[in-house]
Design a protein around this motif. Structure first.
Motif, PDB file in Angstrom:
ATOM      1  N   ALA A  91     -73.113  -5.630  83.640  1.00 26.05           N
ATOM      2  CA  ALA A  91     -71.591  -5.450  83.992  1.00 26.05           C
ATOM      3  C   ALA A  91     -70.865  -6.374  83.531  1.00 26.05           C
ATOM      4  O   ALA A  91     -71.213  -7.456  82.842  1.00 26.05           O
ATOM      5  N   HIS A  92     -69.556  -6.015  83.101  1.00 26.69           N
ATOM      6  CA  HIS A  92     -68.775  -6.934  82.642  1.00 26.69           C
ATOM      7  C   HIS A  92     -67.290  -6.987  83.646  1.00 26.69           C
ATOM      8  O   HIS A  92     -67.065  -6.163  84.254  1.00 26.69           O
ATOM      9  N   ARG A  93     -66.692  -8.126  83.487  1.00 28.83           N
ATOM     10  CA  ARG A  93     -65.557  -8.113  84.354  1.00 28.83           C
ATOM     11  C   ARG A  93     -64.429  -8.148  83.585  1.00 28.83           C
ATOM     12  O   ARG A  93     -64.208  -8.953  82.473  1.00 28.83           O
ATOM     13  N   ARG A 106     -77.009  -3.280  74.525  1.00 28.52           N
ATOM     14  CA  ARG A 106     -78.022  -4.235  74.460  1.00 28.52           C
ATOM     15  C   ARG A 106     -77.431  -5.732  73.510  1.00 28.52           C
ATOM     16  O   ARG A 106     -77.527  -5.768  72.501  1.00 28.52           O
ATOM     17  N   HIS A 107     -76.643  -6.174  74.535  1.00 26.95           N
ATOM     18  CA  HIS A 107     -76.262  -7.373  73.893  1.00 26.95           C
ATOM     19  C   HIS A 107     -76.330  -8.590  74.880  1.00 26.95           C
ATOM     20  O   HIS A 107     -76.555  -8.301  76.204  1.00 26.95           O
ATOM     21  N   GLU A 108     -76.298 -10.056  74.623  1.00 24.36           N
ATOM     22  CA  GLU A 108     -76.476 -10.864  75.374  1.00 24.36           C
ATOM     23  C   GLU A 108     -75.204 -11.179  76.210  1.00 24.36           C
ATOM     24  O   GLU A 108     -74.081 -11.181  75.794  1.00 24.36           O
ATOM     25  N   HIS A 109     -75.584 -11.824  77.453  1.00 18.81           N
ATOM     26  CA  HIS A 109     -74.539 -12.168  78.375  1.00 18.81           C
ATOM     27  C   HIS A 109     -73.466 -13.164  77.659  1.00 18.81           C
ATOM     28  O   HIS A 109     -72.196 -12.751  77.964  1.00 18.81           O
ATOM     29  N   SER A 110     -74.007 -13.861  76.930  1.00 21.87           N
ATOM     30  CA  SER A 110     -73.064 -14.980  75.959  1.00 21.87           C
ATOM     31  C   SER A 110     -72.344 -14.247  74.787  1.00 21.87           C
ATOM     32  O   SER A 110     -71.427 -15.108  74.390  1.00 21.87           O
ATOM     33  N   ASP A 111     -72.622 -13.068  74.383  1.00 23.30           N
ATOM     34  CA  ASP A 111     -72.156 -12.563  73.247  1.00 23.30           C
ATOM     35  C   ASP A 111     -70.688 -11.992  73.660  1.00 23.30           C
ATOM     36  O   ASP A 111     -70.389 -11.530  74.789  1.00 23.30           O
ATOM     37  N   LEU A 112     -69.556 -12.220  72.693  1.00 23.12           N
ATOM     38  CA  LEU A 112     -68.327 -11.737  72.925  1.00 23.12           C
ATOM     39  C   LEU A 112     -68.345 -10.313  72.832  1.00 23.12           C
ATOM     40  O   LEU A 112     -68.737  -9.633  71.824  1.00 23.12           O
ATOM     41  N   VAL A 113     -67.349  -9.650  73.980  1.00 27.38           N
ATOM     42  CA  VAL A 113     -67.360  -8.249  73.897  1.00 27.38           C
ATOM     43  C   VAL A 113     -65.979  -7.859  73.815  1.00 27.38           C
ATOM     44  O   VAL A 113     -65.041  -8.738  74.321  1.00 27.38           O
ATOM     45  N   LEU A 114     -65.451  -7.298  73.085  1.00 25.21           N
ATOM     46  CA  LEU A 114     -63.889  -6.825  73.111  1.00 25.21           C
ATOM     47  C   LEU A 114     -64.021  -5.643  73.861  1.00 25.21           C
ATOM     48  O   LEU A 114     -64.618  -4.594  73.689  1.00 25.21           O
ATOM     49  N   GLN A 133     -65.741 -13.371  67.524  1.00 32.82           N
ATOM     50  CA  GLN A 133     -66.704 -14.545  68.153  1.00 32.82           C
ATOM     51  C   GLN A 133     -66.724 -15.880  67.120  1.00 32.82           C
ATOM     52  O   GLN A 133     -66.409 -16.875  67.522  1.00 32.82           O
ATOM     53  N   ALA A 134     -66.908 -15.340  66.047  1.00 35.83           N
ATOM     54  CA  ALA A 134     -67.230 -16.856  64.837  1.00 35.83           C
ATOM     55  C   ALA A 134     -65.862 -17.335  64.859  1.00 35.83           C
ATOM     56  O   ALA A 134     -65.574 -18.456  64.644  1.00 35.83           O
ATOM     57  N   ASP A 135     -64.733 -16.565  64.523  1.00 34.58           N
ATOM     58  CA  ASP A 135     -63.580 -16.948  64.398  1.00 34.58           C
ATOM     59  C   ASP A 135     -63.093 -17.813  65.291  1.00 34.58           C
ATOM     60  O   ASP A 135     -62.615 -18.872  65.245  1.00 34.58           O
ATOM     61  N   LEU A 136     -63.223 -17.043  66.542  1.00 36.15           N
ATOM     62  CA  LEU A 136     -62.851 -18.005  67.806  1.00 36.15           C
ATOM     63  C   LEU A 136     -63.609 -19.410  68.035  1.00 36.15           C
ATOM     64  O   LEU A 136     -62.981 -20.507  68.247  1.00 36.15           O
ATOM     65  N   ASP A 137     -64.788 -19.371  67.625  1.00 37.68           N
ATOM     66  CA  ASP A 137     -65.575 -20.627  67.531  1.00 37.68           C
ATOM     67  C   ASP A 137     -65.108 -21.733  66.481  1.00 37.68           C
ATOM     68  O   ASP A 137     -64.972 -22.723  67.200  1.00 37.68           O
ATOM     69  N   LYS A 146     -63.554 -26.930  74.094  1.00 35.21           N
ATOM     70  CA  LYS A 146     -64.851 -26.230  74.295  1.00 35.21           C
ATOM     71  C   LYS A 146     -64.398 -25.056  75.476  1.00 35.21           C
ATOM     72  O   LYS A 146     -64.348 -25.086  76.543  1.00 35.21           O
ATOM     73  N   PRO A 147     -64.415 -23.890  74.824  1.00 35.41           N
ATOM     74  CA  PRO A 147     -64.090 -22.716  75.699  1.00 35.41           C
ATOM     75  C   PRO A 147     -65.361 -22.579  76.704  1.00 35.41           C
ATOM     76  O   PRO A 147     -66.408 -22.630  76.576  1.00 35.41           O
ATOM     77  N   THR A 148     -65.083 -22.039  78.062  1.00 36.73           N
ATOM     78  CA  THR A 148     -65.972 -21.890  79.224  1.00 36.73           C
ATOM     79  C   THR A 148     -66.045 -20.398  79.247  1.00 36.73           C
ATOM     80  O   THR A 148     -66.916 -19.642  79.560  1.00 36.73           O
ATOM     81  N   THR A 149     -64.916 -19.658  78.813  1.00 39.83           N
ATOM     82  CA  THR A 149     -64.869 -18.036  79.082  1.00 39.83           C
ATOM     83  C   THR A 149     -64.164 -17.639  77.610  1.00 39.83           C
ATOM     84  O   THR A 149     -62.896 -18.241  77.294  1.00 39.83           O
ATOM     85  N   LYS A 150     -64.627 -16.658  77.379  1.00 34.71           N
ATOM     86  CA  LYS A 150     -64.002 -15.885  75.821  1.00 34.71           C
ATOM     87  C   LYS A 150     -63.921 -14.367  76.369  1.00 34.71           C
ATOM     88  O   LYS A 150     -65.126 -13.811  76.293  1.00 34.71           O
TER      89      LYS A 150
END
Length: 162
Positions: A91-93, A106-114, A133-137, A146-150
């Motif tokens: 699930a996502h918030r 099928r993506h990982e919890h840490s993957d950025l989702v739009l 995600q790469a650009d934000l990093d 150091k972001p904790t949430t993206k």
């Protein structure tokens, strides 16, 4: 009542980009592969999320569960189930709505989702955002941040409401 309940068209095409049964099938497979326990309450919360065309808040979930089963779950029980579903990538918030949607991608919890959120009907669809995600990093690293949430949420009109 939210705008989503007043809209006449079929939300299934935009609901979360997948039919509700996909979220449950995915959840069962992911839990089996990662040796996680999809308890009855976790499954019930996921079913309600997967069956909704729009994000669902925790207290709305409690109301839906009470209507469906005739018993009112304790808020802590629902929040714990949501926490499990989030951590398991099931699930996502939706931050701007303080609400949740099921995920069957099928993506990982840490993957950025739009998240694309329809202003008219409230439905949410998701898309992978590896380039974002790469650009934000890079941007964060350049600022020594150091972001904790993206979270990336885009508001507009879904295909049905456009």
């Amino acid at each position: 009542m939210s705008k989503a309940h007043h809209h006449a068209h079929d939300h299934e095409a935009c609901a979360h980009g997948h039919p509700p049964t996909d979220a449950l099938t995915f959840a069962e497979a992911r839990c089996a592969e990662r040796r996680l326990k999809l308890t009855p309450i976790r499954r019930e919360v996921l079913e309600h999320l997967a069956g909704s065309p729009a994000p669902v808040g925790a207290y709305d979930l409690i109301e839906r569960m009470e209507r469906a089963k005739g018993r009112r779950p304790a808020p802590i029980t629902v929040y714990r189930a949501l926490e499990f579903l989030l951590e398991a990538g099931l699930a996502h918030r939706i931050e701007s709505r303080n609400a949740y949607v099921a995920c069957a991608h099928r993506h990982e919890h840490s993957d950025l989702v739009l998240f694309m959120i329809c202003d008219a009907c409230g439905c949410v669809s998701e898309a992978p955002a590896a380039k974002v995600q790469a650009d934000l990093d890079l941007i964060a690293a350049a600022a020594n941040f150091k972001p904790t949430t993206k979270v990336v949420e885009i508001f507009g009109r879904c295909a049905h409401c456009a």
